[in-house]
Design an enzyme around this catalytic site. Structure first.
Site, PDB file in Angstrom:
ATOM      1  N   GLU A   1      83.947  66.814  68.904  1.00 34.56           N
ATOM      2  CA  GLU A   1      84.018  65.734  67.915  1.00 34.56           C
ATOM      3  C   GLU A   1      84.203  64.432  68.689  1.00 34.56           C
ATOM      4  O   GLU A   1      85.239  64.235  69.328  1.00 34.56           O
ATOM      5  CB  GLU A   1      85.188  66.024  66.971  1.00 34.56           C
ATOM      6  CG  GLU A   1      85.373  64.999  65.886  1.00 34.56           C
ATOM      7  CD  GLU A   1      84.139  64.849  65.003  1.00 34.56           C
ATOM      8  OE1 GLU A   1      83.522  65.871  64.639  1.00 34.56           O
ATOM      9  OE2 GLU A   1      83.775  63.693  64.698  1.00 34.56           O
TER      10      GLU A   1
ATOM     11  N   CYS B   1      75.452  66.939  72.619  1.00 34.57           N
ATOM     12  CA  CYS B   1      75.939  66.715  71.259  1.00 34.57           C
ATOM     13  C   CYS B   1      76.977  65.585  71.211  1.00 34.57           C
ATOM     14  O   CYS B   1      76.624  64.451  71.471  1.00 34.57           O
ATOM     15  CB  CYS B   1      76.451  68.033  70.670  1.00 34.57           C
ATOM     16  SG  CYS B   1      76.371  68.037  68.883  1.00 34.57           S
TER      17      CYS B   1
ATOM     18  N   HIS C   1      73.370  72.191  71.617  1.00 41.28           N
ATOM     19  CA  HIS C   1      74.322  72.865  72.512  1.00 41.28           C
ATOM     20  C   HIS C   1      73.588  73.874  73.395  1.00 41.28           C
ATOM     21  O   HIS C   1      73.480  75.048  73.026  1.00 41.28           O
ATOM     22  CB  HIS C   1      75.362  73.637  71.694  1.00 41.28           C
ATOM     23  CG  HIS C   1      76.389  72.775  71.041  1.00 41.28           C
ATOM     24  ND1 HIS C   1      77.645  72.578  71.558  1.00 41.28           N
ATOM     25  CD2 HIS C   1      76.332  72.041  69.912  1.00 41.28           C
ATOM     26  CE1 HIS C   1      78.325  71.773  70.778  1.00 41.28           C
ATOM     27  NE2 HIS C   1      77.552  71.434  69.767  1.00 41.28           N
TER      28      HIS C   1
ATOM     29  N   GLU D   1      74.602  75.233  76.009  1.00 45.77           N
ATOM     30  CA  GLU D   1      75.564  76.166  76.642  1.00 45.77           C
ATOM     31  C   GLU D   1      75.893  77.355  75.735  1.00 45.77           C
ATOM     32  O   GLU D   1      76.506  78.312  76.183  1.00 45.77           O
ATOM     33  CB  GLU D   1      76.834  75.406  77.047  1.00 45.77           C
ATOM     34  CG  GLU D   1      77.826  75.098  75.937  1.00 45.77           C
ATOM     35  CD  GLU D   1      77.378  74.005  74.962  1.00 45.77           C
ATOM     36  OE1 GLU D   1      76.255  73.479  75.094  1.00 45.77           O
ATOM     37  OE2 GLU D   1      78.161  73.704  74.044  1.00 45.77           O
TER      38      GLU D   1
HETATM   39  N1  GLN Z   1      79.250  65.634  64.696  1.00 42.87           N
HETATM   40  C1  GLN Z   1      79.940  65.523  65.944  1.00 42.87           C
HETATM   41  C2  GLN Z   1      80.245  64.072  66.298  1.00 42.87           C
HETATM   42  O1  GLN Z   1      79.763  63.189  65.672  1.00 42.87           O
HETATM   43  C3  GLN Z   1      79.142  66.164  67.064  1.00 42.87           C
HETATM   44  C4  GLN Z   1      79.006  67.626  66.808  1.00 42.87           C
HETATM   45  C5  GLN Z   1      78.934  68.474  68.032  1.00 42.87           C
HETATM   46  O2  GLN Z   1      79.247  68.057  69.149  1.00 42.87           O
HETATM   47  N2  GLN Z   1      78.595  69.728  67.821  1.00 42.87           N
HETATM   48  O3  GLN Z   1      80.965  63.832  67.212  1.00 42.87           O
END
Ligand code: GLN
Length: 196
Positions: free
Chosen positions: A48, A79, A170, A172
């Site tokens: 996040e 991500c 992702h 990984e």
């Molecule tokens: N939605 C997340 C964000 O905005 C990212 C999601 C993720 O890393 N799987 O930080």
């Protein structure tokens, strides 16, 4: 042996460590400024981004990571890690690290479907590469020197800006380590340049 750090404040850390180890590099979990010493590359994992940003501030890691980037150390954001790297985030006044010349938008693959898996063809990496998307961002615009390496549904999901590699998904979370191998090659090449 190449030393590759993984920002280990939150998120998908262990899976990156496994892939880096399997590719014959030393994986170093990064929790403090001292852990950045002697790294040849750095991975910023998914999780996040707003939480990770708070933790980067709490552990005073933002500037030291920028300093590492200024030395030319390759960085790979997956991500939320891509969101940390981006120079611009749609709807936000300021970026986090602000290093990679891309504009990203958060949570851009729809609300109903939180996560999904597809196979991608990736420029310079290969075909049929599994990609897991979890509340993923996408790249809405790129600077002149950015190479677009993969798209999904016409959206940019993997790109390279010189020393920076960023993807929406992702890599990984699958057994396929070809994208990490591509990053390890970026790291290896950067060490060759430095030694001259
Ligand atoms: N939605 C997340 C964000 O905005 C990212 C999601 C993720 O890393 N799987 O930080």
């Amino acid at each position: 042996m190449l030393k590759i750090g993984i920002l280990a404040l939150q998120g998908a850390v262990r899976e990156h460590i496994r892939q880096i180890d399997e590719l014959g590099c030393e994986a170093v979990p990064v929790k403090s400024v001292e852990d950045l010493k002697g790294l040849n590359g750095l991975v910023l994992p998914g999780g996040e981004s707003t939480t990770m940003r708070k933790l980067l501030d709490r552990y005073a890691l933002l500037e030291p990571i920028r300093a590492l980037a200024a030395k030319g150390i390759p960085m790979f954001g997956t991500c939320a890690g891509l969101i940390l790297l981006a120079k611009e985030i749609v709807g936000y006044d300021l970026p986090h690290l602000g290093l990679m010349d891309v504009v990203v938008e958060r949570n851009s693959f729809g609300r109903q479907v939180d996560s999904f898996e597809v196979e991608l063809s990736i420029e310079g990496v290969g075909n049929d590469i599994p990609a897991v998307f979890i509340r993923a961002p996408h790249i809405v615009a790129t600077g002149d020197n950015v190479e677009i390496l993969a798209k999904h549904e016409d959206r940019i999901v993997l790109a390279r800006d010189g020393q920076f590699l960023g993807c929406s998904f992702h890599p990984e979370l699958t057994e396929d380590s070809r994208i990490m191998k591509y990053f390890v090659e970026m790291v290896r090449e950067s060490t060759l340049v430095e030694s001259y």
